[in-house]
Design an enzyme around this catalytic site. Structure first.
Site, mmCIF file in Angstrom:
data_model
loop_
_atom_site.group_PDB
_atom_site.id
_atom_site.type_symbol
_atom_site.label_atom_id
_atom_site.label_comp_id
_atom_site.label_asym_id
_atom_site.label_seq_id
_atom_site.Cartn_x
_atom_site.Cartn_y
_atom_site.Cartn_z
ATOM 1 N N GLU A 163 4.269 -18.834 -36.474
ATOM 2 C CA GLU A 163 5.506 -18.203 -36.915
ATOM 3 C C GLU A 163 6.374 -19.294 -37.538
ATOM 4 O O GLU A 163 6.633 -20.334 -36.934
ATOM 5 C CB GLU A 163 6.222 -17.560 -35.716
ATOM 6 N N GLU A 287 15.784 -10.113 -30.261
ATOM 7 C CA GLU A 287 14.938 -9.664 -31.374
ATOM 8 C C GLU A 287 13.745 -8.843 -30.884
ATOM 9 O O GLU A 287 12.608 -9.055 -31.304
ATOM 10 C CB GLU A 287 14.465 -10.865 -32.199
ATOM 11 N N ASP A 361 21.586 -19.402 -36.706
ATOM 12 C CA ASP A 361 20.130 -19.554 -36.666
ATOM 13 C C ASP A 361 19.617 -20.619 -37.622
ATOM 14 O O ASP A 361 19.113 -20.294 -38.691
ATOM 15 C CB ASP A 361 19.475 -18.208 -37.022
ATOM 16 N N GLU A 389 12.325 -23.459 -41.881
ATOM 17 C CA GLU A 389 12.412 -22.017 -42.080
ATOM 18 C C GLU A 389 13.471 -21.640 -43.110
ATOM 19 O O GLU A 389 13.233 -20.823 -43.985
ATOM 20 C CB GLU A 389 12.706 -21.332 -40.738
HETATM 21 C C1 BDP Z 1 14.450 -17.009 -36.074
HETATM 22 C C2 BDP Z 1 13.104 -16.786 -36.671
HETATM 23 C C3 BDP Z 1 12.191 -15.999 -35.790
HETATM 24 C C4 BDP Z 1 12.187 -16.587 -34.407
HETATM 25 C C5 BDP Z 1 13.605 -16.638 -33.869
HETATM 26 C C6 BDP Z 1 13.722 -17.327 -32.530
HETATM 27 O O1 BDP Z 1 13.274 -16.136 -37.901
HETATM 28 O O2 BDP Z 1 10.932 -16.021 -36.371
HETATM 29 O O3 BDP Z 1 11.380 -15.856 -33.553
HETATM 30 O O4 BDP Z 1 14.405 -17.363 -34.737
HETATM 31 O O5 BDP Z 1 14.098 -18.492 -32.530
HETATM 32 O O6 BDP Z 1 14.961 -18.124 -36.724
HETATM 33 O O7 BDP Z 1 13.446 -16.741 -31.510
#
Ligand code: BDP
Length: 695
Positions: A163, A287, A361, A389
């Site tokens: 991921e 999420e 984030d 990312e």
């Molecule tokens: C975000 C990402 C996602 C991650 C999430 C996390 O887009 O893929 O799972 O953070 O840190 O930045 O849990």
């Protein structure tokens, strides 16, 4: 004819042997050319005398030392107990646990430590001194880590994908494990040990329950066994619903006795495979991941249940604070704070709460997370993201130690001036008994490990800062360039300049003045400032930039949603006046009129445009500068970085044109001179982004 073929064959072999594909990272150990330095080193490397004692880790360290010196000095280091001119390993109980000293005492290089890990880190430091050609005649180094757990978090999945990974697939070959140990695991562990990383989480925080099955625990054990000689402890991310998924229980409620018993047994099983297993990392109620809130319980209830399970084995629970509810009126900026602050002091002693560096984030620039400084009775760990990312994947050159350092050095004022984020997480502000830092890894199966060769510097720099947050990005750049790229002084200067400017350049052409979360939807690549609809309002771009006919930016002051009020008064004072504040955070906290004059003397609109345009010219400068180092870096590396810089330039132009054209629909002002208006239209820019979304 035969002669021509032979010459051709040898030419290829010659180039192959000399070509550098980046696999060796910063641990190249090539023969040093500087003869005077070499003769200095040789005076102290006539033998090794291990008075410390044997252990697997000390053996690893000695092997490394022998390899390193064989490569760099062309010598075969032999064991002996001669009197002068060698390297002596010694025990010193006064040195902090993983720390070491390197001194010249009576003509010997003495590397002393309390623990075998200290010897390992001391030897890697000694090798670094030689790699960077520092004088060792009067060497006197005393170093110990400021943070106990220095971790890499891998977001790797069972099927080999990563991921947010941009350097190939996972390094862990689950289907070959536990029988086959890919030699690359050892190279990986070795690289980590060389920068002081002592713990890794193997799998994605969006965790598959599969990792806790017997079959996978055997595989995890094989990796733990491979890493142990390098002083690396293994952790797993766990799925909070595992009792339901694996145990077939009706619930995963943390207060349910059967659920607790399930976790206790599971922990016992994990430790029967891996006696020195580190513990669990948990993403819960975030999420879509399961968590205790589904059962009306708190994060502390969930964390404490797991803490109880691993406690008999001295295990830890690292509970993530990256949470945000689906409230359309909420602001992600505030949610983790609101959830966790009331729980301060209620977590078990073996729980650490892991907080991302910023409140949203991993944006290219964020103010520090307001939880830092706000949890005096709960150890907080820092979570940085090394994988890029939101920073252009592996097509963009961004030297992240600058970002890390910026956050670490910011003052939270938690207990008065000087309570920097670094001092919160190293435990000195609130006397945390356990301290930790995590970096989301940027490694993968690409031959050069990180996709962009220059991103190796981010892995390296993260480790160096995790060990000692006081070292400067300049020092990190110096070390890394010398060890990895070139020892030519003028090229060194050029590359250093590129690295040190790269982060600001990226911010300028993507998110200047405190803009955030305007990137391409889902994939998080490229720009999409016009994004109005998504699965949730706080996944759009307009939610964050709030551009309208009057101005742009998110009013988080007391006149707005008062997220700024989560910080100490001194921090609020720094950021609540748009006229006087650091412009880098401006639009994080203020909705500013397009014609507002800023401290730069320009109006907001003009400044915004200037930054987008300068960002692009800075990328062009990086390209030109890189071309100048051609003769002093390896040809393969040169071409690879050159290509990626060209891709970055294309991206920078896209960001610039898309953003200025889109925001112009609100500002209704021309692109200020001397900048030329984009040749492409807004519609054309939108089409480019649409392509990224096609499946
Ligand atoms: C975000 C990402 C996602 C991650 C999430 C996390 O887009 O893929 O799972 O953070 O840190 O930045 O849990």
């Amino acid at each position: 004819m035969l002669k021509i073929i032979t010459i051709f064959f040898f030419t290829i072999l010659f180039f192959k042997a000399n070509a550098d594909d980046g696999y060796r990272l910063w641990l190249k150990y090539d023969l040093l050319k500087n003869t005077s330095q070499k003769s200095e080193y040789k005076r102290f490397t006539n033998f090794i005398d291990n008075q410390f004692g044997e252990s697997t880790i000390v053996n690893t360290a000695q092997k490394e030392l022998k390899n390193g010196l064989a490569g760099m000095l062309g010598i075969a280091l032999q064991s002996s107990s001669k009197k002068v001119g060698g390297i002596v390993l010694k025990k010193d109980l006064t040195i902090p646990k993983e720390g070491y000293k390197i001194q010249n005492i009576g003509g010997n290089i003495i590397i002393s430590a309390q623990t075998d890990k200290g010897i390992l880190y001391g030897i890697f430091d000694f090798l670094r001194q030689i790699q960077t050609e520092s004088s060792i005649s009067t060497i006197n180094i005393s170093s110990s880590p400021k943070i106990q757990l220095r971790m890499l978090n891998h977001w790797d999945n069972v099927l080999g994908t990563i991921e947010r990974g941009y350097a190939g697939s996972s390094l862990w070959k689950w289907y070959e494990l536990p029988e086959n140990i890919d030699p690359r695991y050892l190279e990986y562990a070795r690289a980590n040990a060389s920068i002081g990383i002592n713990a890794v989480v193997l799998n994605n925080v969006n965790a598959s329950a599969r990792f806790l099955t017997k079959e996978y625990l055997a595989k995890v054990k094989a990796l733990a066994d491979a890493f142990r000689p390098y002083g690396i402890q293994v952790f797993l991310s766990v799925n909070f619903a595992s009792p339901k998924i694996l145990g077939k229980l009706k619930t995963s409620d943390p207060l349910d006795p059967q659920v607790r018993a399930w976790w206790n047994n599971k922990a016992q099983e994990v430790y029967s495979f891996i006696p020195d297993f580190g513990g669990f990392l948990v993403k819960a109620n975030s999420e879509g991941e399961p968590g205790p809130q589904e059962y009306g319980r708190t994060h502390a209830d969930g964390a404490n249940m797991l803490a109880e399970a691993v406690k008999p084995f001295n295990g830890l629970v690292i509970w993530r604070a990256f949470v945000y509810g689906p409230d359309p009126k909420g602001d992600r900026f505030k949610e983790a704070y609101n959830d966790f602050k009331p729980l301060d002091g209620t977590f078990a002693k073996n729980v650490i709460v892991q907080v991302k560096n910023g409140p949203i984030d991993f944006m290219p620039r964020e103010p520090f997370h307001p939880l830092f400084g706000a949890m005096p009775r709960t150890p907080l760990a820092m979570e940085f993201q090394i994988t890029q990312e939101y920073l252009g994947f592996s097509t963009n050159l961004v030297f992240l130690p600058l970002l890390f350092k910026e956050t670490l050095e910011t003052d939270t004022y938690a207990t008065g001036k000087g309570s920097t984020v670094a001092k919160v997480i190293d435990g000195s502000v609130h006397n945390y008994p356990i301290t930790a830092i995590a970096g989301v890894a940027n490694t993968g199966s690409d031959r050069n490990w990180t996709g962009h060769l220059m991103s190796q510097a981010n892995w390296y720099g993260y480790g160096r800062l995790a060990w000692n947050h006081e070292i400067s990005p300049e020092q990190i750049a110096d070390e890394w360039i010398k060890m990895t790229l070139t020892k030519d002084q003028s090229s060194h200067k050029i590359v250093k300049n590129i690295l040190l400017k790269s982060r600001e350049t990226y911010v300028n052409f993507t998110n200047p003045l405190g803009l955030h979360h305007i990137m391409g939807q889902s994939i998080h690549f490229g720009m999409e400032p016009w994004l109005e609809k998504s699965a949730r309002p706080d996944w759009t771009a307009i939610y964050y930039h709030r551009a309208d006919s009057l101005g742009i930016g998110f009013d988080r002051t007391s006149k707005g949603n008062n997220a700024l009020g989560l910080y100490a008064q001194e921090v609020q004072n720094q950021w609540n006046n748009p006229q006087k504040m650091d412009l880098n955070y401006l639009l994080w906290f203020h909705h500013v009129a397009w014609n507002q004059k800023l401290s730069t003397g320009k109006t907001l609109w003009d400044e915004l445009c200037a930054r987008y345009y300068t960002g692009v010219t800075e990328v062009e400068k990086m390209q030109n500068e890189w071309n100048q180092v051609k003769s002093n870096v390896d040809a393969e590396i040169f071409e690879d970085v050159k290509g990626r810089l060209a891709a970055q330039h294309r991206e920078a132009l896209n960001w610039r044109d898309a953003c200025v054209l889109y925001f112009q629909t609100y500002s209704k002002q021309p692109i200020p001179a001397p900048f030329k208006k984009p040749e492409r239209t807004l519609d054309e820019m939108k089409k480019i982004v649409e392509i990224y979304q096609l499946k």
